[in-house]
Design an enzyme around this catalytic site. Sequence first.
Site, PDB file in Angstrom:
ATOM      1  N   HIS A 183      41.445  34.348  28.276  1.00 20.56           N
ATOM      2  CA  HIS A 183      42.887  34.577  28.199  1.00 20.56           C
ATOM      3  C   HIS A 183      43.317  34.397  26.752  1.00 20.56           C
ATOM      4  O   HIS A 183      42.990  33.387  26.121  1.00 20.56           O
ATOM      5  CB  HIS A 183      43.659  33.614  29.098  1.00 20.56           C
ATOM      6  CG  HIS A 183      45.076  34.049  29.333  1.00 20.56           C
ATOM      7  ND1 HIS A 183      46.048  33.970  28.355  1.00 20.56           N
ATOM      8  CD2 HIS A 183      45.681  34.595  30.414  1.00 20.56           C
ATOM      9  CE1 HIS A 183      47.189  34.443  28.831  1.00 20.56           C
ATOM     10  NE2 HIS A 183      46.989  34.828  30.076  1.00 20.56           N
TER      11      HIS A 183
ATOM     12  N   HIS B  60      39.228  31.978  31.088  1.00 19.39           N
ATOM     13  CA  HIS B  60      40.310  32.031  32.060  1.00 19.39           C
ATOM     14  C   HIS B  60      39.876  32.526  33.437  1.00 19.39           C
ATOM     15  O   HIS B  60      40.241  31.931  34.444  1.00 19.39           O
ATOM     16  CB  HIS B  60      41.419  32.948  31.527  1.00 19.39           C
ATOM     17  CG  HIS B  60      42.585  33.100  32.443  1.00 19.39           C
ATOM     18  ND1 HIS B  60      43.304  32.020  32.918  1.00 19.39           N
ATOM     19  CD2 HIS B  60      43.177  34.211  32.981  1.00 19.39           C
ATOM     20  CE1 HIS B  60      44.282  32.448  33.703  1.00 19.39           C
ATOM     21  NE2 HIS B  60      44.220  33.760  33.771  1.00 19.39           N
TER      22      HIS B  60
ATOM     23  N   ARG C  27      39.831  41.996  33.871  1.00 20.18           N
ATOM     24  CA  ARG C  27      40.861  42.019  34.912  1.00 20.18           C
ATOM     25  C   ARG C  27      42.230  42.376  34.356  1.00 20.18           C
ATOM     26  O   ARG C  27      42.675  41.809  33.358  1.00 20.18           O
ATOM     27  CB  ARG C  27      40.931  40.647  35.598  1.00 20.18           C
ATOM     28  CG  ARG C  27      42.027  40.544  36.644  1.00 20.18           C
ATOM     29  CD  ARG C  27      41.955  39.207  37.356  1.00 20.18           C
ATOM     30  NE  ARG C  27      42.255  38.081  36.495  1.00 20.18           N
ATOM     31  CZ  ARG C  27      43.479  37.625  36.238  1.00 20.18           C
ATOM     32  NH1 ARG C  27      44.538  38.227  36.764  1.00 20.18           N
ATOM     33  NH2 ARG C  27      43.655  36.582  35.462  1.00 20.18           N
TER      34      ARG C  27
ATOM     35  N   GLU D 297      53.745  43.023  32.792  1.00 15.24           N
ATOM     36  CA  GLU D 297      52.811  42.250  31.977  1.00 15.24           C
ATOM     37  C   GLU D 297      51.982  43.199  31.129  1.00 15.24           C
ATOM     38  O   GLU D 297      52.008  44.415  31.315  1.00 15.24           O
ATOM     39  CB  GLU D 297      51.916  41.373  32.862  1.00 15.24           C
ATOM     40  CG  GLU D 297      52.703  40.284  33.592  1.00 15.24           C
ATOM     41  CD  GLU D 297      51.807  39.325  34.343  1.00 15.24           C
ATOM     42  OE1 GLU D 297      50.592  39.552  34.379  1.00 15.24           O
ATOM     43  OE2 GLU D 297      52.331  38.353  34.902  1.00 15.24           O
TER      44      GLU D 297
ATOM     45  N   ARG E 117      43.647  42.048  27.847  1.00 15.08           N
ATOM     46  CA  ARG E 117      43.338  40.688  27.412  1.00 15.08           C
ATOM     47  C   ARG E 117      42.108  40.584  26.519  1.00 15.08           C
ATOM     48  O   ARG E 117      42.104  39.828  25.541  1.00 15.08           O
ATOM     49  CB  ARG E 117      43.142  39.790  28.641  1.00 15.08           C
ATOM     50  CG  ARG E 117      44.423  39.498  29.385  1.00 15.08           C
ATOM     51  CD  ARG E 117      44.149  38.736  30.658  1.00 15.08           C
ATOM     52  NE  ARG E 117      45.402  38.357  31.314  1.00 15.08           N
ATOM     53  CZ  ARG E 117      45.461  37.774  32.499  1.00 15.08           C
ATOM     54  NH1 ARG E 117      44.357  37.521  33.164  1.00 15.08           N
ATOM     55  NH2 ARG E 117      46.620  37.445  33.020  1.00 15.08           N
TER      56      ARG E 117
END
Length: 429
Positions: A227, A329, A364, A112, A268
């Site tokens: 997000h 998010h 995160r 990711e 992000r």
Amino acid sequence: MKDCCDVVIVGTGAAGLYCALNFPERTDVCILTKKKADESDSFLAQGGICMLRGEEDYNNYFDDTMRAGHYENDEKAVDLMIRSSNSVIRDLVRCGVRFARDERSDLDFTREAAHSQPRILFHEDITGKEITGTLLKRVMERPNISVYEDTTMVDIIEKDNICGGVVTADKDGKISVIRAKNVVLATGGIGGLYKNSTNFPHITGDALGIALKHGISLKNPDYVQIHPTTLFSRKPGRRFLISESVRGEGALLYDKNGNRFTDELQPRDLLSKAIFKQMEKDGTDFVWEDLRPLGEDTVKNHFPNIYQRCLEEGIDVMKSNIPVVPAQHYFMGGIKVDLASRTSMTGLYACGETCCNGVHGKNRLASNSLLESLAFAQRAADDILFSSPHAPCPVGEVDLSEYKDLNFVFANYRINILKEIERAEQSHE
């Protein structure tokens, strides 16, 4: 419903369920959830769960997490999470979680955004549902664990900074008390406070409002993650998340003219800023995401849920781009806890998204949330089981008169949470 037990756990997400499963059958555990047991944000997680792939991966994994968190992470907490990953994954497999396997039946890994290499285990694009649903099945098999749905935590019982249980309300508003030696808050994030969020709307950060009321320490309540890619819609309600894994596998982002405008694999927060900037430049409410570079087999086999949901919205991702927009998010701040998931109040623990142990820093890293929740939920259970017993809460009869108007109670919690977030934002300016 019971009026006393050994441990009360508030929340049926991954953290709450796994914490309960780490207690032996001699421990009487009650789990409360505001809605149904499968209506937690853990069930919505698409991407996957990280795992350390051997000692040679440690430095890269540690650096990826620190870099994504803008180096505001607690290094000891990051180390603990990473070192715990293999045992957590083995436990999940023993519980029956079906992670994707390659042609040799070995665990398969995906990558990711902001990860330097593939280290993420997954089950299609519904990993959260697979993990949390499996844990819920195991919980329902345990005779020492009672699960109470449609039961809202209204407050905690405390005196002399010692927690002694919780005040609850059922769906009809009936107020009750459950006394317990220890309480674990695993209530999730704060998405219900926002207009656009990937979270369930009933998850409104009640535990933070209760913490503020009782002077329990918080940490970085303004660290709220956006997000970058959720499916754009003008309909009200929860926003559907287009997983980070999609870009990790090669999906591209375009402006209104069909041109790439940024690095799709950056963290992000940086990607969200780039998308907002492009939307402002183009005068649009969204940007375009192209899944076709992944190929039809990858899309339909790895991301079947995303593929189907887009079809329901009238979009065939193999024929056209999809409109995406950033949305609230994840909550990196929360109730401050130590490495044993202890809060500043004796007998009160917190784990999962509602707490801040320092793992995530300011932002995160993708797919660290499930691992962090599980690792520190286990730490909470271990501390309750193996640390020296604390003094009991000396509170006597609980005055329930202040909970007559529940709408007023929860409105105050939400107001105070938003004020605290604003105060923290100003302190960081």
